[in-house]
Design a protein around this motif. Structure first.
Motif, PDB file in Angstrom:
ATOM      1  N   PRO A  75      -5.604 -15.651  -6.769  1.00  0.00           N
ATOM      2  CA  PRO A  75      -6.627 -15.652  -7.826  1.00  0.00           C
ATOM      3  C   PRO A  75      -7.785 -16.603  -7.554  1.00  0.00           C
ATOM      4  O   PRO A  75      -8.934 -16.324  -7.914  1.00  0.00           O
ATOM      5  CB  PRO A  75      -5.838 -16.075  -9.073  1.00  0.00           C
ATOM      6  N   ASP A  76      -7.479 -17.737  -6.876  1.00  0.00           N
ATOM      7  CA  ASP A  76      -8.526 -18.722  -6.616  1.00  0.00           C
ATOM      8  C   ASP A  76      -9.058 -18.668  -5.191  1.00  0.00           C
ATOM      9  O   ASP A  76      -9.806 -19.545  -4.768  1.00  0.00           O
ATOM     10  CB  ASP A  76      -8.014 -20.131  -6.914  1.00  0.00           C
ATOM     11  N   GLY A  77      -8.662 -17.646  -4.419  1.00  0.00           N
ATOM     12  CA  GLY A  77      -9.158 -17.539  -3.053  1.00  0.00           C
ATOM     13  C   GLY A  77      -8.135 -16.937  -2.103  1.00  0.00           C
ATOM     14  O   GLY A  77      -7.601 -15.844  -2.344  1.00  0.00           O
ATOM     15  N   LYS A 146     -12.713 -18.885  -2.935  1.00  0.00           N
ATOM     16  CA  LYS A 146     -13.162 -17.493  -2.909  1.00  0.00           C
ATOM     17  C   LYS A 146     -14.282 -17.246  -1.914  1.00  0.00           C
ATOM     18  O   LYS A 146     -14.527 -16.101  -1.522  1.00  0.00           O
ATOM     19  CB  LYS A 146     -13.603 -17.072  -4.313  1.00  0.00           C
ATOM     20  N   ASP A 147     -14.953 -18.327  -1.491  1.00  0.00           N
ATOM     21  CA  ASP A 147     -16.022 -18.193  -0.495  1.00  0.00           C
ATOM     22  C   ASP A 147     -15.506 -18.349   0.930  1.00  0.00           C
ATOM     23  O   ASP A 147     -16.287 -18.300   1.882  1.00  0.00           O
ATOM     24  CB  ASP A 147     -17.115 -19.233  -0.761  1.00  0.00           C
ATOM     25  N   GLY A 148     -14.204 -18.582   1.062  1.00  0.00           N
ATOM     26  CA  GLY A 148     -13.630 -18.727   2.396  1.00  0.00           C
ATOM     27  C   GLY A 148     -13.741 -20.127   2.971  1.00  0.00           C
ATOM     28  O   GLY A 148     -13.581 -20.323   4.184  1.00  0.00           O
ATOM     29  N   GLU A 149     -13.976 -21.132   2.120  1.00  0.00           N
ATOM     30  CA  GLU A 149     -14.051 -22.521   2.567  1.00  0.00           C
ATOM     31  C   GLU A 149     -12.696 -23.189   2.364  1.00  0.00           C
ATOM     32  O   GLU A 149     -12.089 -23.072   1.292  1.00  0.00           O
ATOM     33  CB  GLU A 149     -15.112 -23.285   1.783  1.00  0.00           C
ATOM     34  N   LEU A 193     -15.614 -13.118   5.504  1.00  0.00           N
ATOM     35  CA  LEU A 193     -16.159 -14.374   4.991  1.00  0.00           C
ATOM     36  C   LEU A 193     -16.284 -15.414   6.099  1.00  0.00           C
ATOM     37  O   LEU A 193     -17.303 -16.120   6.185  1.00  0.00           O
ATOM     38  CB  LEU A 193     -15.259 -14.918   3.879  1.00  0.00           C
ATOM     39  N   ARG A 194     -15.283 -15.501   6.945  1.00  0.00           N
ATOM     40  CA  ARG A 194     -15.337 -16.489   8.029  1.00  0.00           C
ATOM     41  C   ARG A 194     -16.401 -16.131   9.057  1.00  0.00           C
ATOM     42  O   ARG A 194     -17.032 -17.019   9.634  1.00  0.00           O
ATOM     43  CB  ARG A 194     -13.959 -16.611   8.690  1.00  0.00           C
ATOM     44  N   ARG A 195     -16.625 -14.836   9.295  1.00  0.00           N
ATOM     45  CA  ARG A 195     -17.710 -14.435  10.195  1.00  0.00           C
ATOM     46  C   ARG A 195     -19.063 -14.836   9.598  1.00  0.00           C
ATOM     47  O   ARG A 195     -19.960 -15.299  10.303  1.00  0.00           O
ATOM     48  CB  ARG A 195     -17.694 -12.909  10.417  1.00  0.00           C
TER      49      ARG A 195
END
Length: 471
Positions: A75-77, A146-149, A193-195
């Motif tokens: 849910p959070d990523g 959620k942003d992949g960080e 996201l990582r790309r």
């Protein structure tokens, strides 16, 4: 792609030229065998993570399986579970096997078989994350938003069991069909996201054609281009994420060994801008090198030429070891981040030491003395083995190119000019996929030309071409 068969020969000449070892010393083999039979003593206490549905993704037929993963969408990523083969379990510091693997540095791959870093009883057996087998590992758990960080990083020794062995194409096919395996169902979302992060960081990705020498099944050799699908790229991002996480632990603790590359100077970037202009490639001043390269069509001859020119920005990579104070350079310009090798310990010496550092730091324990004592010599050991591996790889490609083109002197081929010099150029033939020197005047990068094979010397591993002057 149609390819041309090579001669019924092996690569024994390459092995002899570079004096590659053919076997392990008896004492090293004895230690490896003892480590397998007496593994319970060497393993010690570790977490039981055999319930995690980890899977491996490797080229078909691989047996030296370093990594197994499971990607969760939460849910959070996201949460990435990344298990790495634990060679610290099997290699005793200062023993005969340790001495031998330090001399080897890494696995050397040849088309007719590899020269392994570790004895196959370990690299293809007891240490490999083969499916259905309980194996010791360094298990990374990386939580991401959620942003992949990354938001939390943890690594510890654990027992794991891979539930399946996949290859890139099979995973890609299931994703394309909309029915991926649950363990990799979230890989596309996190991989994308990582790309995106890579481009924003300034990572330099060069989509140059990757030649591969393969057998056609009857002792003859052929050249192909290795395709790289999305799963290949996303899987690589998981490994890079783990390596960057390892680097962050090392930098925070003030001890480690990083893979480093200085930023290119402004002159090199301006030179690349001039090259782009000469190729007719638009490059806005506001765009970084990474953004510009990511926007190119890799099928375009102009793009291929610029990728080749951009290799100039990636020269000078090395290893930087430190203990107590941070070095002046801690980042890898090609990745746009600090990075450490930890994900391939079966195939690369430095990863075993990187894993031990991260395991200690994550557990808030002292880094073992034997690791600290080894840090100063690791950059030189890895630099030497990297150089050898590169030379062997190039020699094998040169040999295969000569075999494939033998007996075809006078034949003409279509080619793309990758890098032009005065009265000569480096050209790329698409069929067969060969990269070679070509003589001629008026050669311009990115140009499509016709070339004629002058000679293919299978003994010296040399091929030569000349530009065909159009009438």
């Amino acid at each position: 792609m149609d390819t041309t068969d090579g001669a019924a020969l092996d690569f024994a000449g390459v092995r002899a030229e570079f004096d590659l070892p053919t076997q392990f010393p008896p004492a090293a083999l004895a230690e490896a065998e003892l480590a397998v039979t007496d593994r319970d003593h060497l393993v010690g206490a570790r977490e039981d993570a055999t319930g995690l549905p980890l899977v491996t993704i490797d080229p078909p037929g691989s047996k030296d399986l370093d990594q197994a993963l499971y990607v969760e969408q939460r849910p959070d990523g996201f949460r990435l579970h990344y298990a790495i083969a634990d060679l610290g379990t099997f290699v005793q510091p200062g023993g005969a096997l340790d001495v031998e693997v330090r001399q080897r540095g890494q696995t050397i791959y040849l088309p007719d078989g590899n020269v392994p870093l570790h004895p196959p009883i370990l690299s293809e057996g007891a240490a490999s994350l083969l499916p259905g087998q309980v194996r010791p590992s360094a298990l990374w758990t990386i939580d991401l938003d959620k942003d992949g960080e990354p938001t939390n990083i943890r690594v510890r020794r654990a027992l794991v069991k891979s539930i399946a062995q996949f290859d890139y194409d099979s995973v890609q096919a299931t994703i394309d069909a909309g029915n991926p395996h649950p363990s990799v169902a979230a890989l596309p979302a996190l991989g994308r996201l990582r790309r995106e992060h890579a481009v924003r960081r300034g990572a330099v990705e060069l989509q140059l054609p990757e030649q591969e020498v393969v057998t056609n099944g009857n002792g003859r050799w052929t050249l192909t281009l290795r395709p790289r699908n999305n799963v290949d790229a996303w899987n690589a991002e998981m490994s890079l994420l783990t390596g960057m996480s390892a680097a962050s632990l090392m930098v925070q603790a003030g001890i480690g060994v990083l893979r480093t590359l200085p930023e290119p100077d402004e002159g090199a970037v301006e030179w690349l801008r001039r090259s782009a202009r000469s190729l007719g490639i638009e490059w806005p001043r506001t765009d970084t090198v990474s953004v510009m390269l990511a926007g190119l069509d890799p099928r375009s001859p102009e793009s291929l030429a610029l990728y080749m020119d951009a290799t100039r920005l990636l020269r000078g990579a090395g290893y930087t070891a430190f203990d107590g104070s941070l070095p002046e350079l801690t980042t890898h310009a090609g990745l746009g981040a600090a990075y450490a090798h930890v994900t391939a310990p079966l195939r690369r010496l430095v990863d075993r030491f990187g894993a031990e550092i991260c395991l200690a730091v994550s557990a808030d324990q002292p880094v073992p003395d034997w690791v600290r004592a080894s840090l100063p010599e690791l950059p030189k050991l890895m630099g030497s083995s990297d150089s050898l591996a590169s030379k062997v790889d190039r020699a094998c490609l040169d040999q295969a190119e000569a075999w494939v083109l033998a007996g075809r002197a006078g034949h003409e081929f279509d080619a793309v000019v990758l890098r032009a010099e005065a009265n000569s150029a480096e050209v790329f033939l698409t069929d067969p996929p060969v990269i070679a020197k070509c003589a001629g005047e008026g050669l311009s990068e990115g140009g499509r030309i016709r070339v004629r094979l002058l000679a293919a010397d299978t003994v010296k591993r040399k091929v030569s071409f000349e530009k065909v002057e159009m009438q």
